[in-house]
Structure formats: C-alpha cells, structure tokens
Design a protein around this motif. Structure first.
Motif, PDB file in Angstrom:
ATOM      1  N   ARG A 134       0.840  -1.203   0.000  1.00 25.96           N
ATOM      2  CA  ARG A 134       0.000   0.000   0.000  1.00 25.96           C
ATOM      3  C   ARG A 134       0.878   1.257   0.000  1.00 25.96           C
ATOM      4  NH1 ARG A 134      -3.782   0.425   4.758  1.00 25.96           N
ATOM      5  NH2 ARG A 134      -4.815   2.015   3.471  1.00 25.96           N
ATOM      6  N   LYS A 135       1.919   1.246   0.844  1.00 27.33           N
ATOM      7  CA  LYS A 135       2.795   2.411   0.935  1.00 27.33           C
ATOM      8  C   LYS A 135       3.518   2.663  -0.386  1.00 27.33           C
ATOM      9  CE  LYS A 135       3.754   2.417   5.910  1.00 27.33           C
ATOM     10  NZ  LYS A 135       4.799   2.278   6.960  1.00 27.33           N
ATOM     11  N   GLN A 136       3.835   1.582  -1.089  1.00 31.01           N
ATOM     12  CA  GLN A 136       4.524   1.728  -2.368  1.00 31.01           C
ATOM     13  C   GLN A 136       3.634   2.390  -3.420  1.00 31.01           C
ATOM     14  OE1 GLN A 136       5.739  -2.283  -3.250  1.00 31.01           O
ATOM     15  NE2 GLN A 136       7.559  -2.185  -1.932  1.00 31.01           N
ATOM     16  N   ARG A 137       2.328   2.366  -3.178  1.00 32.08           N
ATOM     17  CA  ARG A 137       1.362   2.958  -4.112  1.00 32.08           C
ATOM     18  C   ARG A 137       0.694   4.201  -3.516  1.00 32.08           C
ATOM     19  NH1 ARG A 137       2.534  -1.882  -4.809  1.00 32.08           N
ATOM     20  NH2 ARG A 137       2.424  -2.948  -6.823  1.00 32.08           N
ATOM     21  N   THR A 138       1.424   4.837  -2.615  1.00 31.15           N
ATOM     22  CA  THR A 138       0.910   6.035  -1.958  1.00 31.15           C
ATOM     23  C   THR A 138       0.715   7.177  -2.962  1.00 31.15           C
ATOM     24  OG1 THR A 138       1.972   5.474   0.138  1.00 31.15           O
ATOM     25  CG2 THR A 138       1.383   7.777  -0.195  1.00 31.15           C
ATOM     26  N   LYS A 139      -0.399   7.876  -2.816  1.00 37.54           N
ATOM     27  CA  LYS A 139      -0.645   9.100  -3.570  1.00 37.54           C
ATOM     28  C   LYS A 139      -0.694  10.262  -2.579  1.00 37.54           C
ATOM     29  CE  LYS A 139      -3.221   6.880  -7.323  1.00 37.54           C
ATOM     30  NZ  LYS A 139      -4.516   6.844  -8.070  1.00 37.54           N
ATOM     31  N   PHE A 140      -0.328  11.450  -3.047  1.00 40.56           N
ATOM     32  CA  PHE A 140      -0.303  12.616  -2.173  1.00 40.56           C
ATOM     33  C   PHE A 140      -1.301  13.662  -2.657  1.00 40.56           C
ATOM     34  CE2 PHE A 140       3.837  10.607  -1.607  1.00 40.56           C
ATOM     35  CZ  PHE A 140       3.961  10.619  -0.222  1.00 40.56           C
ATOM     36  N   GLU A 141      -2.070  14.194  -1.693  1.00 37.85           N
ATOM     37  CA  GLU A 141      -3.069  15.209  -2.007  1.00 37.85           C
ATOM     38  C   GLU A 141      -2.750  16.490  -1.234  1.00 37.85           C
ATOM     39  OE1 GLU A 141      -6.854  13.548  -1.076  1.00 37.85           O
ATOM     40  OE2 GLU A 141      -6.851  12.173  -2.804  1.00 37.85           O
TER      41      GLU A 141
ATOM     42  N   ALA B  87      -0.782  15.505   1.873  1.00 41.97           N
ATOM     43  CA  ALA B  87      -0.990  14.377   2.778  1.00 41.97           C
ATOM     44  C   ALA B  87      -0.933  13.065   2.016  1.00 41.97           C
ATOM     45  CB  ALA B  87      -2.347  14.509   3.476  1.00 41.97           C
ATOM     46  N   ALA B  88      -0.359  12.055   2.665  1.00 36.18           N
ATOM     47  CA  ALA B  88      -0.269  10.728   2.047  1.00 36.18           C
ATOM     48  C   ALA B  88      -1.630  10.042   2.078  1.00 36.18           C
ATOM     49  CB  ALA B  88       0.757   9.890   2.789  1.00 36.18           C
ATOM     50  N   LYS B  89      -1.996   9.464   0.960  1.00 32.70           N
ATOM     51  CA  LYS B  89      -3.250   8.715   0.882  1.00 32.70           C
ATOM     52  C   LYS B  89      -2.951   7.321   0.356  1.00 32.70           C
ATOM     53  CE  LYS B  89      -7.973   8.750  -0.889  1.00 32.70           C
ATOM     54  NZ  LYS B  89      -8.973   9.454  -1.740  1.00 32.70           N
ATOM     55  N   LEU B  90      -3.135   6.330   1.223  1.00 30.06           N
ATOM     56  CA  LEU B  90      -2.867   4.948   0.835  1.00 30.06           C
ATOM     57  C   LEU B  90      -4.120   4.336   0.211  1.00 30.06           C
ATOM     58  CD1 LEU B  90      -0.574   5.566   2.872  1.00 30.06           C
ATOM     59  CD2 LEU B  90      -0.690   3.176   3.583  1.00 30.06           C
ATOM     60  N   PRO B  91      -3.941   3.462  -0.787  1.00 31.20           N
ATOM     61  CA  PRO B  91      -5.108   2.828  -1.405  1.00 31.20           C
ATOM     62  C   PRO B  91      -5.779   1.852  -0.438  1.00 31.20           C
ATOM     63  CG  PRO B  91      -3.096   1.829  -2.211  1.00 31.20           C
ATOM     64  CD  PRO B  91      -2.674   3.010  -1.394  1.00 31.20           C
ATOM     65  N   GLU B  92      -7.090   1.725  -0.555  1.00 33.16           N
ATOM     66  CA  GLU B  92      -7.822   0.753   0.240  1.00 33.16           C
ATOM     67  C   GLU B  92      -7.527  -0.653  -0.282  1.00 33.16           C
ATOM     68  OE1 GLU B  92      -9.594   1.334   2.919  1.00 33.16           O
ATOM     69  OE2 GLU B  92      -9.211   3.498   2.789  1.00 33.16           O
ATOM     70  N   VAL B  93      -7.580  -1.625   0.615  1.00 32.28           N
ATOM     71  CA  VAL B  93      -7.403  -3.019   0.196  1.00 32.28           C
ATOM     72  C   VAL B  93      -8.753  -3.522  -0.273  1.00 32.28           C
ATOM     73  CG1 VAL B  93      -6.628  -5.317   0.853  1.00 32.28           C
ATOM     74  CG2 VAL B  93      -5.557  -3.311   1.874  1.00 32.28           C
ATOM     75  N   ASP B  94      -9.025  -3.276  -1.545  1.00 27.11           N
ATOM     76  CA  ASP B  94     -10.317  -3.637  -2.125  1.00 27.11           C
ATOM     77  C   ASP B  94     -10.104  -4.314  -3.474  1.00 27.11           C
ATOM     78  OD1 ASP B  94      -9.514  -1.553  -3.728  1.00 27.11           O
ATOM     79  OD2 ASP B  94     -10.975  -0.113  -2.942  1.00 27.11           O
ATOM     80  N   ALA B  95     -11.169  -4.443  -4.231  1.00 31.60           N
ATOM     81  CA  ALA B  95     -11.087  -5.132  -5.518  1.00 31.60           C
ATOM     82  C   ALA B  95     -10.139  -4.419  -6.480  1.00 31.60           C
ATOM     83  CB  ALA B  95     -12.479  -5.256  -6.139  1.00 31.60           C
TER      84      ALA B  95
END
Length: 435
Positions: free
Chosen positions: A144-151, A241-249
């Motif tokens: 998840r951290k490797q796919r972090t997006k920042f807003e 701010a760091a935004k991690l992806p949800e563990v979803d589909a």
C-alpha cells in the motif's frame, strides 16, 4: 623417462624430468615426414622436396612443437605415476637437449589433503520463523505504501506528509556545495533529512519561511561540512498528505488478481512471503554451516586457485559496475581487495567437495526436480519453466548445486549441536520489509 619429485613446501612440488633424446629425435623425424607430404617449397611440387630442404624450412618449428608435446605428455605421465592432484597450471623450465636426454622441471601446487574437523562440539544456530497473518498484513501494508498518492492540504505539515521546499544553507555567511535546492520534495519526519531539518519543517504551512541552525554530525558524508554548524533558510511551497489505497477489488486487480478477489490476493501474498522467508532462512542457515565448516577444518589453499578466484571476482565486480553505469577503467580494483573473499570461497569449495565425497551427499533427481518446481511456481506458466530447465543439462547445474548444498547443511546440523533461533520478521527481511 626419468622423474624425481621434490617437496618445496606444504603444497608446492617440483618434478625434475628427463626425456631420452632418442625419443625426441624419433618424434621429430616422424613429424617432418608427415610435413614433407604437403610441404610447399619454392622450386618443388608439394610433397616432392628433399627431406633436407623440408628440415631446413620446417625443422625448428617442428622441434618446438614436438618438445612442447613431449613435455606435456611426460609431465602428465609423471603426475599419474606419483598420484598427484595438480592445482592450477605448472611452471615449466627446461634447457636444450644435452647428451642422451632433454631435462626440464615443472613447479606446481597440489590440492591439500582435507580431514573434516569434529562437528560434534560445535554449536550452530538455525534460524526459524513461521509466517502468520501478521506478516501477511505487514507485507500488504508495504505494498500500500509503495502505491501512496499525495493530495495537497492547507494545514501545517505533519509526519508522513510530502513537502516541497526551497532551501539555502550557508556557513559563516558563505554558501556551500549541496546546501541549496529549489522544489526539493521529501516526506517529513521519515528520516529522509537530518533531524534538525525535519523538525524545522514539521508544523510549517504552504508559503511560510523560516531560518534555523543545523549542526552537521562529525561523521557526516560531506567532509567539507562535517562537524560544522550551518544556517538554513527554508520556504515551504507545498504540503501534501499521504493517501494509501484501500485493500479492495481495485487494489487486488492492480496487484494482478484479475477478478479482484481480496482473499485470493492475501493467499498469493502469503505464498510469496513464505517462499521469500524460506529462501532467507535457508541462506542464513547455509552461512552458519559454512562458517562452522571453516572453523573446524582449517586448510592451506593453493595460491593458484586463489589467484584464479580473485580474477573471477574482479571481473564480476567490473561487470556489476558496468551495469550500474560506471566505467571500470576509472575505478581501479586492486586484487588484494578480493584476496580474503577468494581464500574463503576456495576453502569452502574444497571442504564441501570432500564432505560430499566422503558422505555420499550428491544431489538426487527428486531433490533437483523439487527445486526446479519451486522456481517455476513464481511464473505465470510454471510447466513451461520446468520444461526449459530440463531441455538442457547445463541448466540443471544451478538446481543441482543448491540441492547438494542443502544436503551438506542438513548433514552438518545433524552432526553439530543445533540451537534454533527464533527471528523477528523485520529482522529476517531487513530494511526493505521493515520500512
């Protein structure tokens, strides 16, 4: 042929060999007659020149060839008769034929006699770690951290936020190399900057500026500023701010699970983690075993083998430098840098060969197949990978070597005092996983 063996040191030997001159002359005459059949000499058709002319034109070359062959043959025969195991290449020294024989000497090293030391009193730690749900979740968190997006946010910078800053550093009012940058991005509070810099930026908002002192550590990599105090002026240009992806589909699909089933993703990650944990545990156990074998079986290794191994290590280092974009010509690699590593590798190679030979630890076909199958599991079409390995005998050398080493590891653990050492997941996986 006469041969006399002399011991020069523990591993160095010299053979003094005399070859009957008649044998050499007979061989030279026979070779010249073969050459005469096709010899091209001006004024004569091929194969029709007198032997004296053939000898005048080709005699010296033929004699050198015959002497070289005779020396090699005589040396090989003497080595076989003396039951010697030659390590590396011999150094030949000879002199012109005199009287009834041609004499030469061959100086060389032999392989050491290896007697495996007593392992029964040796304590060896065997690392163990069972993969649980916690390790799987920790790995998912890393993904998840490797796919972090920042807003972008309008609040003050907090730990984990990405900040973009302009900064300029001076020492006694003078700017220094590497002390200034514009639009520099880093994650605040994550150790990417020196603590004083991090602390100064935390709590600042977009558009704010600040001046602060920073004391460089004595061991700082920049030698020009190490141990000195600089003054920095910094302006924050953006806080996100760091935004991690949800563990979803969607996350599961991004990780290669076509139908987006999160449970399948978790199962796949568990399998991958278990495979990597097993690989690292095996590597640590193997290293402990190798160190134990070296401790109980001190040997003197042939300099010729060490020199050859140093050559391989130097060449390997040069290739790695090329792959990283460096020119090896600009970075000399002195052989002595690799000497200890080469000695260790040669020693281990000789000891392992003796352990395998003396205890019948050769790799079995079923072991090799299991290793190949395990390799193939990480590919999309494992059956094709298995076929690829078995399509060439050379491709199986790697798996066979691993199987052989596994046999040695289990043999040593059975002989020694084995102590299981429970490892933490982060300790085993290192910084890559602990991040």
């Amino acid at each position: 042929m006469q041969a006399q063996l002399e011991t020069l040191s523990q591993l160095e030997r010299r053979l003094d060999i005399a070859i009957p001159a008649a044998d050499i002359e007979t061989a030279v005459d026979a070779r010249l007659k073969r050459v005469a059949r096709t010899a091209k000499i001006q004024g004569f058709r091929p194969g029709k020149a007198p032997m004296k002319m053939v000898a005048a034109n080709y005699g010296l070359q033929v004699r050198e060839e015959v002497l070289g062959e005779q020396v090699q043959t005589a040396f090989a025969k003497a080595v076989q008769e003396q039951k010697l195991r030659v390590a590396g290449y011999p150094r030949f020294e000879g002199k012109p034929a005199e009287g009834e024989s041609f004499s030469f000497s061959a100086t060389f090293e032999v392989y050491p006699e290896i007697v495996l030391g007593d392992l029964s009193g040796k304590e060896i730690e065997r690392p163990v770690l069972a993969v649980t749900d916690a390790e799987v979740e920790k790995t998912i968190e890393i993904l998840r951290k490797q796919r972090t997006k920042f807003e972008r946010v309008e609040r003050a910078a907090e730990k984990g936020d990405r900040v973009i800053v302009d900064f300029k550093g001076t020492i006694d009012g003078v700017a220094f190399q590497g002390g200034s940058s514009d639009n520099y991005a880093f994650q605040a509070g994550e150790g990417q900057m020196l603590p004083e810099f991090d602390n100064a930026v935390l709590g600042m908002k977009e558009g704010e500026s600040k001046t602060f002192d920073l004391a460089f550590p004595e061991d700082y990599q920049g030698k020009d500023v190490a141990g000195k105090t600089a003054q920095f002026a910094v302006t924050v240009k953006n806080v996100a701010a760091a935004k991690l992806p949800e563990v979803d589909a969607d996350f599961a699909k991004a990780m290669g699970i076509e139908d987006g089933d999160v449970s399948k993703l978790q199962a796949e990650i568990r399998k991958n983690v278990e495979r990597e944990v097993k690989r690292r545990l095996t590597a640590r156990a193997k290293e402990a075993v190798m160190s134990a074998l070296l401790d109980v079986t001190p040997i003197e290794v042939p300099k010729a083998l060490v020199g050859a191994e140093i050559g391989r290590l130097v060449e390997q280092a040069r290739e790695e430098m090329k792959q990283r974009g460096f020119d090896p010509q600009n970075m000399p690699l002195p052989p002595e840098l690799f000497e200890e590593q080469a000695k260790r590798r040669v020693s281990l190679g000789l000891i392992l060969a003796e352990v395998v030979r003396a205890n019948g630890l050769e790799a079995k076909p079923e072991q090799v197949k299991a290793i190949v199958t395990e390799f193939a599991e990480s590919y999309e079409h494992p059956e094709e990978v298995v076929k690829w390995y078995y399509a060439s005998r050379d491709r199986l050398e790697g798996p066979e070597s691993l199987a052989l080493e596994d046999n040695v590891v289990e043999f040593v653990f059975a002989k020694a005092k084995t102590v299981e050492k429970q490892l933490a997941f982060d300790e085993l996986m290192g910084q890559q996983q602990a991040a």
